[in-house]
Design an enzyme around this catalytic site. Structure first.
Site, mmCIF file in Angstrom:
data_model
loop_
_atom_site.group_PDB
_atom_site.id
_atom_site.type_symbol
_atom_site.label_atom_id
_atom_site.label_comp_id
_atom_site.label_asym_id
_atom_site.label_seq_id
_atom_site.Cartn_x
_atom_site.Cartn_y
_atom_site.Cartn_z
ATOM 1 N N ASN A 1 0.975 -1.142 0.080
ATOM 2 C CA ASN A 1 -0.093 -0.095 0.146
ATOM 3 C C ASN A 1 0.774 1.332 0.041
ATOM 4 O O ASN A 1 1.745 1.495 0.599
ATOM 5 C CB ASN A 1 -1.099 0.013 1.160
ATOM 6 N N CYS B 1 -2.656 1.587 7.373
ATOM 7 C CA CYS B 1 -2.441 0.966 8.738
ATOM 8 C C CYS B 1 -3.051 1.897 9.507
ATOM 9 O O CYS B 1 -3.481 1.588 10.801
ATOM 10 C CB CYS B 1 -0.931 0.857 8.996
ATOM 11 N N GLU C 1 7.061 -1.419 11.880
ATOM 12 C CA GLU C 1 5.478 -0.958 11.852
ATOM 13 C C GLU C 1 4.671 -1.906 11.307
ATOM 14 O O GLU C 1 4.925 -2.664 10.028
ATOM 15 C CB GLU C 1 5.549 0.405 10.947
#
Length: 457
Positions: free
Chosen positions: A128, A258, A224
């Site tokens: 993404n 996210c 992350e």
């Protein structure tokens, strides 16, 4: 042999990319031999690159849309964000400083700390936002004087390859950045385990993140690993504002962000009106061809991902949730979906769901809202809507997340603030200045105040 990259909306073949073997990855890392440029030269390269990205905005936007399926409206914004991050990194490259520490226990001594480059940074990025996710790793790494071995997602590598060529055109010295492509287990594992890689920065799912951390054992890591971010709406909030934030945050990037809104927590006093406004607003979202400039929501990355989203929606409905809008899919295209009264134990809201879904969970009081917000294994960001500052501060203190945004959604971001989470959302903080610190090592020098006094009794 190579990997075929296809447009997730049309299925069109875009390119075939190389699948690197572990020994080829090792060769690429060994070839990263460039000496760090001066801070001024680093800043100049990043600044020139930012200008080039802005001038080639349409080219990058078209490529991101083609390989990721993200609609053109959003990929244009992504290019702008990437250019902005490069500009911030250029400024920060000349601000990376240490400090002087008078040593009170050692008469006549001074300590000076210096932030030195970590060395070779292994950067592994997700599908993404295939430009900005690369920039938020490369820009701080280069600003801090590092070399980088980059593995972009095997689903969306073309934008990363184009961007690294642009960096070279902007004056990045040979031997500073290399790109390796292929299967995550082979290529990512070789990067993380390499004795020539000094630290690893990774964005992706928890399972892959744990594998990277294990392979990189003994090295600094910046991980992350996603989020299950709540938008907490209290009864005194403005319902129109709340609905706009809920819909925009849930459907942006087809829900594949996210920090997007994954759960809407609505207090009883506002829930009915808020849900009605969310449905009304969701009906205005055009979904379909991501190349159409009027499209708001494009496809998700694959049919497998789309099927997972719709299966979780059906599971939530089976557990008592009310499907108020959407819920269908055509191939990779998932219709923007709104559900009310979603049970807190539904897989849709327990796990991070990467799809255009706005699930509403109702609550009565702040303690219940806090418990719901903290009930998943993630802790990335949260948005809180209330006019009661005391209530906000109370809630913010008890939320187990990295960032709490008042009067905004969890999807708010800025290159100037730290970004990262707690619990299963990862380790460390991104954000240009904060990532730069993570990509340096501190060297301490101690010395007499007067050099002529050294060695004298």
């Amino acid at each position: 042999m190579g990997t075929v990259i296809r447009n997730p909306y049309t299925g069109e073949r875009l390119a075939t990319i190389a699948e690197y073997r572990a020994d080829q990855v090792a060769d690429e890392i060994a070839a990263l031999t460039a000496e760090p440029p001066s801070p001024r030269d680093r800043a100049a390269v990043l600044s020139v690159a930012a200008g080039m990205v802005r001038r080639r905005r349409t080219e990058f936007s078209d490529l991101i849309t083609a390989e990721s399926g993200v609609c053109r409206k959003e990929t244009l914004r992504e290019v702008d964000r990437a250019a902005g991050n490069l500009e911030v990194a250029a400024a920060e490259a000349e601000r990376l400083t240490g400090e002087a520490i008078p040593l009170s226990g050692a008469v006549g001594k001074l300590a000076v700390t210096i932030a030195e480059p970590a060395g070779v940074v292994g950067a592994i990025t997700p599908f993404n936002r295939p430009l900005n996710q690369v920039v938020v790793k490369l820009a701080p790494a280069l600003a801090a004087g590092n070399r980088v071995i980059l593995k972009p997602s095997e689903k969306t590598p073309l934008t990363a390859l184009l961007f690294v060529r642009l960096l070279e055109e902007a004056g990045l010295p040979d031997g500073t950045v290399a790109v390796v492509t292929g299967e995550p287990e082979t290529v990512g594992g070789a990067i993380a385990a390499s004795p020539l890689v000094d630290m690893v920065t990774f964005t992706g799912g928890p399972r892959a993140g744990r594998a990277v951390a294990l392979a990189a054992a003994g090295k600094p890591v910046l991980l992350e690993l996603g989020g299950n971010d709540p938008l907490v709406v209290f009864a005194d909030a403005d319902p129109a504002t709340a609905a706009a934030l809920a819909v925009d945050g849930a459907f942006a990037t087809a829900g594949q962000s996210c920090r997007g809104v994954k759960r809407v927590l609505a207090q009883a006093g506002i829930a009915d009106e808020l849900v009605a406004r969310i449905v009304e607003r969701a009906k205005t979202k055009r979904f379909g061809d991501p190349g159409d400039p009027e499209t708001d929501v494009g496809p998700v990355i694959s049919e497998e991902a789309a099927a997972r989203v719709t299966r979780r929606v059906e599971d939530a409905v089976g557990k008592g949730a009310k499907l108020l809008h959407g819920g269908g899919r055509q191939g990779t295209l998932v219709e923007p979906t709104v559900l009310d009264d979603v049970p807190a134990d539904a897989e849709l809201v327990v796990e991070e769901t990467f799809g255009p879904v706005a699930p509403v969970i109702r609550f009565d009081d702040p303690d219940e809202a806090i418990a719901l917000a903290n009930s998943t294994g993630y802790g990335l960001q949260a948005g809180v809507l209330t006019h009661d500052v005391d209530l906000f501060l109370r809630v913010a203190r008890q939320l187990r997340v990295g960032t709490v945004n008042l009067a905004d959604g969890p999807h708010f971001d800025s290159p100037h603030i730290p970004f990262g989470g707690v619990k299963g959302s990862g380790i460390g903080r991104e954000g240009i200045r904060f990532a730069m610190r993570a990509m340096t090592v501190t060297k301490t020098l101690t010395m007499p105040y007067r050099f002529g006094a050294a060695g004298k009794g």
